[in-house]
Design an enzyme around this catalytic site. Structure first.
Site, mmCIF file in Angstrom:
data_model
loop_
_atom_site.group_PDB
_atom_site.id
_atom_site.type_symbol
_atom_site.label_atom_id
_atom_site.label_comp_id
_atom_site.label_asym_id
_atom_site.label_seq_id
_atom_site.Cartn_x
_atom_site.Cartn_y
_atom_site.Cartn_z
ATOM 1 N N CYS A 302 -12.927 -30.666 55.466
ATOM 2 C CA CYS A 302 -11.719 -31.488 55.501
ATOM 3 C C CYS A 302 -11.961 -32.935 55.061
ATOM 4 O O CYS A 302 -11.135 -33.517 54.345
ATOM 5 C CB CYS A 302 -11.075 -31.446 56.881
ATOM 6 S SG CYS A 302 -12.217 -31.457 58.255
ATOM 7 N N ARG A 331 -23.358 -24.931 60.542
ATOM 8 C CA ARG A 331 -23.081 -25.200 61.957
ATOM 9 C C ARG A 331 -24.257 -24.728 62.799
ATOM 10 O O ARG A 331 -24.842 -23.682 62.528
ATOM 11 C CB ARG A 331 -21.785 -24.494 62.393
ATOM 12 C CG ARG A 331 -20.562 -25.024 61.657
ATOM 13 C CD ARG A 331 -19.273 -24.364 62.093
ATOM 14 N NE ARG A 331 -18.160 -24.802 61.266
ATOM 15 C CZ ARG A 331 -16.920 -24.338 61.359
ATOM 16 N NH1 ARG A 331 -16.628 -23.423 62.268
ATOM 17 N NH2 ARG A 331 -15.962 -24.785 60.552
ATOM 18 N N GLN A 349 -16.513 -21.078 53.463
ATOM 19 C CA GLN A 349 -15.107 -20.918 53.846
ATOM 20 C C GLN A 349 -14.225 -20.801 52.605
ATOM 21 O O GLN A 349 -14.465 -21.450 51.594
ATOM 22 C CB GLN A 349 -14.647 -22.125 54.667
ATOM 23 C CG GLN A 349 -15.291 -22.229 56.033
ATOM 24 C CD GLN A 349 -14.787 -23.446 56.783
ATOM 25 O OE1 GLN A 349 -14.864 -24.556 56.284
ATOM 26 N NE2 GLN A 349 -14.265 -23.229 57.978
ATOM 27 N N ASP A 351 -11.590 -22.272 51.935
ATOM 28 C CA ASP A 351 -10.907 -23.393 52.577
ATOM 29 C C ASP A 351 -9.867 -24.024 51.654
ATOM 30 O O ASP A 351 -10.048 -24.087 50.436
ATOM 31 C CB ASP A 351 -11.947 -24.451 52.957
ATOM 32 C CG ASP A 351 -11.589 -25.159 54.247
ATOM 33 O OD1 ASP A 351 -10.506 -24.883 54.793
ATOM 34 O OD2 ASP A 351 -12.381 -25.993 54.699
ATOM 35 N N HIS A 353 -6.706 -27.383 51.857
ATOM 36 C CA HIS A 353 -5.984 -28.400 52.612
ATOM 37 C C HIS A 353 -4.747 -28.800 51.826
ATOM 38 O O HIS A 353 -4.809 -29.015 50.621
ATOM 39 C CB HIS A 353 -6.873 -29.621 52.882
ATOM 40 C CG HIS A 353 -7.996 -29.326 53.818
ATOM 41 N ND1 HIS A 353 -9.221 -28.860 53.383
ATOM 42 C CD2 HIS A 353 -8.073 -29.374 55.177
ATOM 43 C CE1 HIS A 353 -10.006 -28.658 54.435
ATOM 44 N NE2 HIS A 353 -9.338 -28.971 55.529
ATOM 45 N N LYS A 432 -3.121 -24.847 66.058
ATOM 46 C CA LYS A 432 -3.376 -23.933 64.946
ATOM 47 C C LYS A 432 -2.759 -22.566 65.187
ATOM 48 O O LYS A 432 -2.436 -22.192 66.320
ATOM 49 C CB LYS A 432 -4.881 -23.772 64.725
ATOM 50 C CG LYS A 432 -5.641 -23.199 65.917
ATOM 51 C CD LYS A 432 -7.125 -23.029 65.615
ATOM 52 C CE LYS A 432 -7.867 -22.465 66.824
ATOM 53 N NZ LYS A 432 -9.258 -22.095 66.507
ATOM 54 N N HIS A 478 -4.689 -27.654 57.418
ATOM 55 C CA HIS A 478 -5.943 -26.959 57.140
ATOM 56 C C HIS A 478 -5.619 -25.461 57.057
ATOM 57 O O HIS A 478 -4.904 -24.945 57.913
ATOM 58 C CB HIS A 478 -6.957 -27.161 58.275
ATOM 59 C CG HIS A 478 -7.234 -28.587 58.613
ATOM 60 N ND1 HIS A 478 -8.449 -29.191 58.366
ATOM 61 C CD2 HIS A 478 -6.465 -29.537 59.224
ATOM 62 C CE1 HIS A 478 -8.409 -30.444 58.791
ATOM 63 N NE2 HIS A 478 -7.214 -30.667 59.320
#
Length: 604
Positions: A302, A331, A349, A351, A353, A432, A478
């Site tokens: 992000c 992580r 991910q 991912d 945004h 979320k 997100h």
């Protein structure tokens, strides 16, 4: 009607030993409801502990909670317990259940409980973890066994007659890798034997489909201790499988107006302090120092996407802006929870945004939901949605959280989608929607997520010029639908048992020339298929035809072509369709067209 074993009071489960004179209560019956199973399995953990204590008198117990897999108990014992001993423990449990001992609850002041268990360091560790509360601790006893516990429990052991111990493992005390390794035994319990047997059959099927086993058989991925735990290595077949999913996803993203971006994998810690990750997520991150400046390896994408947004002045006319990245993140997961591709330390991910106006939240969330539905339907997944609200450790005002949570609820309501509420399960920066899928054998998996974020735009002072020429703050959404490619490939592997659909299979076709004179024709077909994204392999090893066909079957490819004189002469192919269990012949031109159509039959 079955026996009442507890009550629900304001959403809390309270057993019959604890209910007292509370009037407003909803009964919980002994059945396979979620609440009943919770009470039942918690009690079965205590039944198991009692059996262990009888068989191994020196045993000392830590905790025995209910978990998704049923229940477990962590304990210390001088003997080495193996899978072979589970049956003995289980038989002792059955003997005790038949005796029908009652579970009795009583309470002690904390200091008396400390004194009572003064010779048991594991119990002292449990007590130290219990909040002070009203200064008393509850204990449940059954026969000669008793343990610290807040419940809830069945009123009697005689109700337990459908249970099974499923596996044994090691577990660090309190999950701390630097602490002592305890023994952990897992088990499952149901209200009736039919439900237990159905579950055990599912468990056997799950073992056959385990992505770690199938992944090794198909050469999808590997792990290497010399590289490090939780760091997957993608082998050629696995990388092709990922690429096929990525290609479908990329096309769909471009069609939906997403722009590709890429942020660095290591950022100065100052930006993680601004984002709140340093304070709220720092224990899950890896840090290093370069030129006397601390950097953090990104656990999420992000911040990089925020910097893309800040790279240019933005107007309301630019919004919504949709950025996507197949972002590699790291992580810090404890070694004890690492599990194949499902729980790793490095993953990618899918991912994205979205930066938008407040008035665009509803339409953007609806578009993401529609996108999600297409992907899940393509793979045959059933799915459900769950809204997660503000956790205890979070940033931002109550007003911002309420506004963002309501925006998610309104989007799902408008789309007519039922959803559950997970109180306190949100990300630290915003509420979320979690996307949970059900696979072919009925297991549920957490997959993608949609998060409304009004906090990070404020922290990074994001702006756009509104139609009245004033500066305003955008909303940040997100969004990850697969969650991560690692986790999704693991779920996909177990869902299909390695029998992947044609459009994503790492190898769609294996071509088997009967003899060397047919190899040139095989190469011609392979090269023609590659033009259309269809990957095939040629098996011309010096083995018998039957052995090569068997080997191809073991690779679980959708189709096998066997090519001999007739096929070369007629410019045709002999097809073995493994999915439909059919054998047929087809003209080569028609087969190429057929293969192209199979690659195109699914789109996101």
């Amino acid at each position: 009607m079955s026996e009442i074993i507890g009550y629900k009071v304001n959403g809390e489960i309270i057993d019959t030993q604890s209910i007292g004179n509370i009037d407003s209560k909803e009964p919980i019956y002994f059945d396979n409801s979620e609440e009943s199973l919770y009470i039942m399995r918690h009690t079965c953990a205590h039944l198991m502990a009692e059996a262990i204590k009888i068989l191994y008198p020196e045993a000392q117990f830590f905790v025995g909670p209910v978990v998704n897999e049923g229940f477990y108990y962590d304990f210390r014992v001088n003997h080495k317990i193996s899978e072979d001993d589970l049956k003995t423990i289980e038989n002792k449990m059955k003997q005790l259940a038949k005796k029908g001992e009652k579970l009795v609850k009583y309470s002690l002041p904390r200091d008396e409980a400390i004194e009572k268990f003064k010779n048991d360091d594991l119990k002292q560790a449990v007590i130290s973890r219990i909040p002070l509360g009203d200064g008393t601790l509850s204990i449940y006893s059954q026969g000669e066994f008793e343990d610290l516990c807040r419940g809830p429990h069945l009123p009697t052991l005689k109700l337990l007659n459908s249970f099974k111990l499923t596996k044994i493992a090691g577990a660090y005390l309190g999950g701390d890798e630097n602490s002592e390794m305890l023994t952990r035994i897992y088990g499952i319990a149901f209200a009736d034997k039919d439900s237990l047997n159905t579950y055990l059959r599912q468990l056997e099927e799950a073992k056959k489909r385990d992505h770690r086993k199938v992944g090794m058989e198909l050469g999808l991925f590997a792990f290497d201790d010399e590289i490090g735990a939780g760091l997957p290595i993608w082998l050629p077949s696995g990388a092709r499988l990922r690429r096929n999913i990525e290609n479908l996803l990329t096309q769909a993203l471009i069609e939906r107006g997403y722009e590709p971006v890429r942020g660095p994998e290591i950022l100065k810690s100052d930006v993680w302090r601004v984002s709140g990750h340093y304070a709220n997520y720092g224990e899950n991150m890896y840090f290093t120092t370069i030129d006397n400046v601390e950097y953090g390896i990104k656990p999420m994408n992000c911040v990089g996407h925020i910097k893309v947004y800040q790279s240019s002045p933005r107007s309301y006319r630019d919004l919504p802006l949709r950025f996507y990245e197949y972002g590699v993140v790291h992580r810090h997961e404890k070694s004890g929870v690492l599990h194949g591709l499902l729980r790793v330390r490095e993953f990618t991910q899918d991912d994205a945004h979205i930066f938008c106006l407040p008035s665009q939240i509803g339409s953007e969330v609806k578009d993401i939901i529609e996108f999600t539905q297409k992907i899940m339907n393509a793979f045959g997944f059933k799915y459900e949605m769950e809204i997660s609200t503000r956790p205890e450790k979070s940033i931002g005002s109550d007003e911002v959280w309420e506004e963002a949570t309501n925006a998610l609820k309104e989007a799902l309501d408008e789309y007519g989608i039922d959803y559950a509420i997970d109180e306190g399960g949100g990300a630290f920066y915003g509420p979320k929607i979690d996307i949970k899928i059900t696979d072919a054998i009925g297991r549920k998996w957490q997959c993608g997520t949609i998060q409304i974020d009004m906090n990070l735009p404020e922290r990074f002072k994001l702006e756009y010029t509104a139609d009245d020429n004033t500066s305003k703050q955008p909303i940040m959404i997100h969004r990850a639908i697969l969650g991560s490619f690692e986790r999704f490939v693991a779920i996909l592997t177990e869902h299909f048992g390695g029998e992947f659909p044609f459009f994503v299979a790492p190898t769609q076709i294996i071509i088997i020339p009967i003899s060397n004179v047919h190899t040139a024709y095989s190469l011609k077909i392979r090269n023609e298929l590659l033009k259309y994204g269809v990957y095939s392999e040629i098996d011309s090893k010096n083995d018998t035809l039957n052995k090569r066909i068997r080997n191809a079957e073991k690779q679980r490819v959708p189709m096998i072509l066997v090519l001999g004189d007739e096929e070369v002469k007629n410019n045709s192919v002999a097809i073995r369709d493994r999915r439909n269990k059919e054998h047929f012949n087809m003209d080569l031109v028609e087969f190429i067209k057929f293969s192209r159509e199979k690659m195109r039959e699914v789109s996101f």
